[in-house]
Write a protein that holds these residues in place. Structure first.
Motif, short mmCIF file in Angstrom:
data_model
loop_
_atom_site.label_atom_id
_atom_site.label_comp_id
_atom_site.label_asym_id
_atom_site.label_seq_id
_atom_site.Cartn_x
_atom_site.Cartn_y
_atom_site.Cartn_z
N ARG A 175 -49.67 67.80 42.14
CA ARG A 175 -50.62 67.62 43.25
C ARG A 175 -49.95 67.81 44.60
N ASN A 238 -60.41 76.34 40.83
CA ASN A 238 -60.08 75.07 40.19
C ASN A 238 -58.89 75.31 39.27
N TYR A 258 -57.79 70.03 39.30
CA TYR A 258 -57.67 70.11 40.76
C TYR A 258 -58.64 71.18 41.28
N THR A 385 -59.31 66.14 41.41
CA THR A 385 -58.61 65.97 42.68
C THR A 385 -58.86 67.20 43.56
N VAL A 387 -57.68 69.33 46.57
CA VAL A 387 -56.44 69.55 47.33
C VAL A 387 -56.79 70.20 48.67
#
Length: 389
Positions: A175, A238, A258, A385, A387
Motif C-alpha cells: 500500500r 484496481n 486496491y 483500499t 490509493v
C-alpha cells in the motif's frame, strides 16, 4: 517463536481415524500427510507410515535427509534413493514387511485435486505396492489426515496467526509503495521482501507464488489465480495482491484489493457488493453451521446484488500445514455440504468477482470458526483500499 506443537495429539487423532476405517497402517504420500505427520518441510516425494500400535516413520529423499532429521520430531527417518531397489516404493514395502504388516489392511491416498502437487499415490506406485505386498489389502484412506487435521489445536492457531501477520505487513508495505508506473511484479516484490524479512520460510502457492493482477488482468472471467507480470500500473486500475507465507510449516493465504485513484461509479458498486458478500461469509463461519448453509448465505448476497453471474461459485477452502489447502471446500456439492463446522476449524474465505470492463475483487483470508461467527486471523480490512495518486 517458542511454541511447542503437540505431535502426540496429532498421531492420536490419526489412529482414531485409522481404527474407524479398520486400517492397520497408513501409507501417506500427500504433502499434507507428510508435513502433518513429520512436522518438517519435506518437499520431495516421500511417504509417512503410521501404524495402529503407534509406530510413526518417514521415508524421505536422501538429499534432504540430514536437514529433515534435524527439523522433524520423528525418531525414524529412512532415506531413499531414486535407483532400483532403493526407491521410495521399495523402502515402503521393506518397512511394511519389517513391521510384520505385509498381510494387513493398508491405507493409501487415492484421489485427484485441482492442485497439481498434492501427492496422491500414482498408479505406478500403487502397482509397485501391490506387487511388493501381494497379500495386503489396500483401502483408500484420505479421511485419516483430512479429519485428524480438521480442528486446529491452540498452538497451531497461534502459528497460523503468525503467518497471517506476515501477510498483513506485506500488504501494508505494498500500500505504501503503490504508484502509477510500477509493474505488478515490482509492487508485489516489495511485499515478498517483507515476508522474508519477517521470517516466511516458503511462499507455497503453485499459482505463481505471490499473485497479482491489475486493470484488465484483474477481471478475466471466473479467474481466481494471477501470477504477477510486467504490466504497468495505471491510474484507475484496481489491483489485487495475494500473499502465501509459511511459518513452521503453517500456511497463510491473504489477499487485498486496491484502487489507484478515485473509483468510478461501477467500480464502487462492485466494491460495495464484494464487501457485503465478504462480511456475510465471515459472519456465517459459525460453529454448528454446515458448509452448505455458508455457501447459500453468500450466494444469496451476491444474487441480491446482481453479481452472482460474475462470481466463481465456491467460497472458501480449508487451511493448515503445507499441502492442506482444500478440506473442506465451501461449495454446493457433495460430500462437503453436510459437513458441520466446529470451533477452531480454520477456513480461507474466498471470493472472486470479475466484471469485464470494470474490474475484479478477490478475497482470501484465514478465518477461525467460533461459536459466535468467524474470527479473521488477519488485521487487513475487507474493504478495498483507495490509493491517492
Amino acid at each position: 517463536m517458542n511454541i511447542q506443537v503437540n505431535y502426540s495429539n496429532r498421531i492420536k487423532r490419526m489412529i482414531e481415524q485409522m481404527q474407524a476405517l479398520g486400517i492397520d497402517a497408513l501409507i501417506g504420500t500427500r504433502m499434507v500427510s507428510v508435513t502433518f505427520t513429520a512436522g518438517a518441510f519435506a518437499p520431495w516425494r516421500g511417504a509417512v507410515i503410521v501404524t495402529r500400535d503407534g509406530y510413526v516413520g518417514l521415508i524421505n529423499f536422501m538429499i534432504d535427509q540430514e536437514r529433515v532429521k534435524a527439523e522433524s520430531w520423528l525418531d525414524e527417518i529412512i532415506a531413499y534413493a531414486p535407483i532400483p531397489g532403493m526407491d521410495m516404493p521399495d523402502m515402503v514395502v521393506y518397512k511394511i514387511k519389517e513391521l510384520g504388516l505385509e498381510k494387513g489392511v493398508l491405507g493409501v491416498e487415492l484421489g485427484h485435486s485441482p492442485r497439481g502437487n498434492t501427492g496422491y499415490l500414482t498408479s505406478t506406485e500403487y502397482d509397485l505396492f501391490k506387487e511388493g505386498l501381494p497379500e495386503a489389502t489396500f483401502v483408500n484412506a484420505l479421511d485419516v489426515v483430512d479429519k485428524a487435521g480438521y480442528v486446529k489445536d491452540p498452538e497451531e492457531i497461534v502459528l497460523m496467526r503468525q503467518a497471517t501477520a506476515m501477510a498483513d505487513s506485506a500488504i501494508e508495505e505494498v500500500r505504501k509503495a503503490l504508484c502509477v508506473g510500477m509493474t505488478e511484479a515490482e509492487a508485489v516484490g516489495i511485499g515478498e521482501m517483507e515476508l522474508r524479512r519477517l521470517g516466511s520460510e516458503y511462499h507455497w502457492a503453485v499459482t505463481g507464488s505471490t499473485e497479482a493482477a491489475s486493470g484488465y488482468r484483474s477481471c478475466y472471467h471466473m479467474c481466481g489465480t494471477t501470477q504477477p507480470t510486467d504490466k504497468i500500473l495505471q491510474a484507475g486500475d484496481n489491483m489485487i495482491v495475494d500473499f502465501h507465507p509459511t511459518y513452521r510449516t503453517f500456511m497463510s493465504d491473504l489477499s487485498h484489493n486496491y484502487l489507484l485513484g478515485k473509483p468510478s461509479p461501477e467500480q464502487q458498486k462492485l466494491a460495495d457488493a464484494y464487501l457485503r458478500a465478504a462480511e456475510t461469509l465471515v459472519t456465517n463461519l459459525k460453529a454448528g453451521n454446515t458448509i452448505g448453509t455458508v455457501w447459500h448465505a453468500v450466494n444469496d448476497s451476491l444474487t441480491k446484488d446482481g453479481y452472482i453471474q460474475y462470481t466463481v461459485p465456491f467460497f472458501g477452502h480449508g487451511l493448515g500445514v503445507l499441502g492442506h489447502e482444500w478440506y473442506p471446500p465451501i461449495g454446493n456439492a457433495e460430500p462437503y455440504t453436510e459437513i458441520v463446522l466446529e470451533e477452531n476449524v480454520v477456513e480461507v474465505g474466498f471470493l472472486s468477482i470479475t466484471v469485464p470492463g470494470v474490474g475484479g475483487m478477490r478475497l482470501e483470508c484465514p478465518i477461525r470458526v467460533t461459536s459466535t461467527g468467524g474470527e479473521m486471523l488477519s488485521a487487513t480490512p475487507l474493504a478495498m483500499t483507495v490509493v491517492d495518486i
